[in-house]
Write an enzyme that holds these catalytic residues in place. Structure first.
Site, PDB file in Angstrom:
ATOM      1  N   SER A  54       0.856  -1.181   0.000  1.00 47.75           N
ATOM      2  CA  SER A  54       0.000   0.000   0.000  1.00 47.75           C
ATOM      3  C   SER A  54       0.894   1.234   0.000  1.00 47.75           C
ATOM      4  CB  SER A  54      -0.870  -0.001   1.266  1.00 47.75           C
ATOM      5  OG  SER A  54      -1.522   1.237   1.461  1.00 47.75           O
ATOM      6  N   TYR A 114      -2.261  -1.242  10.227  1.00 50.83           N
ATOM      7  CA  TYR A 114      -2.289  -1.358   8.767  1.00 50.83           C
ATOM      8  C   TYR A 114      -0.931  -1.002   8.177  1.00 50.83           C
ATOM      9  CZ  TYR A 114      -4.133  -1.032   4.019  1.00 50.83           C
ATOM     10  OH  TYR A 114      -4.365  -1.235   2.680  1.00 50.83           O
TER      11      TYR A 114
END
Length: 282
Positions: A144, A157
């Site tokens: 990401s 995350y």
């Protein structure tokens, strides 16, 4: 640039294929004639993806990527199913949690970590033997932009996506000279269900919003479609890229993380706040 991996028309494996980038990748590659082995824990979404793939050869499997043994069983099934050498494995499943470190619910963080990182590791370990025997193909792991930059209220995350990045970068060096490639994907803001399905127990910004309202606010600033993301990933793998950035925000974040490695959020925060405020007024 390293030589690419031709995946057009060749068999691929895609996890997280019930929606979002995984579904769009399956559809895009199926249109090129690629046989696709798709997996997801969401059986209903997986059936919907399968129904949209046309007449190509498809292997569908309900799979929890956290289960290392079941990942190995899936790889064995794929080995038996393969109509030709395996071109690529896309370890794509992912989830999100929104929380401050102070208010962390450890079970939520562990749930995320097991899917986002261990799911990628399990998939890599399960399918790498097939690619190594062939001496060809690619492992494509989804990180990401939050694997490039640390963001407030996204500690779990970010940690998982930084881990995917480090794991894949290390794997890439191990695979030098083998004919097998390791590719890291860094999507920016993609319009998928990940925010909608995130675990948010309280508004981390202290504004009293529900988890659903926080998710909607985040979704309001997303710009890139899953279909565009699938296109960029497909083309990037075929062109031999080791790292694939998706969306102008990904390129901007990558640049800021390089030039201001400890102060990048000072640059990012005003832009995000301005966009969210603008969307709230619409």
């Amino acid at each position: 640039m390293a030589s690419g991996t031709t995946i057009t028309g060749r068999p691929v494996v895609i996890t997280g294929a019930a929606s979002g980038i995984g579904r769009s990748l399956a559809r895009r590659l199926a249109r090129t004639g690629s046989p696709v082995a798709i997996a997801d824990v969401d059986e209903t979404g997986l059936k919907e993806t399968t129904a949209s793939l046309g007449d190509v050869k498809v292997l569908t499997r309900k799979l929890d990527v956290r289960d290392a043994e079941d990942q190995k069983k899936f790889a064995d099934e794929v080995r038996e199913w393969l109509p030709a050498p395996l071109a690529a494995v896309f370890n794509n499943a992912g989830v999100a949690v929104g929380s401050s470190v102070l208010d962390t619910v450890p079970e939520d963080d562990q749930w995320l970590w097991d899917i986002n990182f261990h799911g990628v590791v399990n998939g890599t370990r399960s399918f790498l033997p097939i690619l190594a025997e062939q001496k060809s193909g690619a492992i494509v792991n989804t990180s990401s932009v939050f694997g490039l930059m640390g963001i407030p209220f996204q500690s779990a995350y970010c940690a998982s996506k930084f881990a995917v990045r480090g794991f894949t970068d290390s794997l890439r060096q191990e695979l030098r000279g083998t004919g097998v490639r390791a590719v890291t994907v860094h999507p920016g803001g993609i319009k998928t269900n990940i925010a909608k399905n995130a675990r948010i127990r309280k508004d981390p910004f202290g504004q009293g919003r529900s988890g659903e309202e926080v998710s909607e606010a985040f979704n309001s600033i997303l710009r890139t479609t899953p279909e565009k993301a699938a296109q960029v990933i497909h083309q990037g793998v075929e062109r031999g890229k080791a790292r694939i950035l998706i969306g102008p925000d990904a390129y901007g974040i990558d640049f800021m993380a390089r030039v201001a490695p400890t102060h990048y959020f000072d640059l990012v925060a005003p832009l995000v706040e301005r966009q969210m405020t603008r969307n709230a007024r619409k």
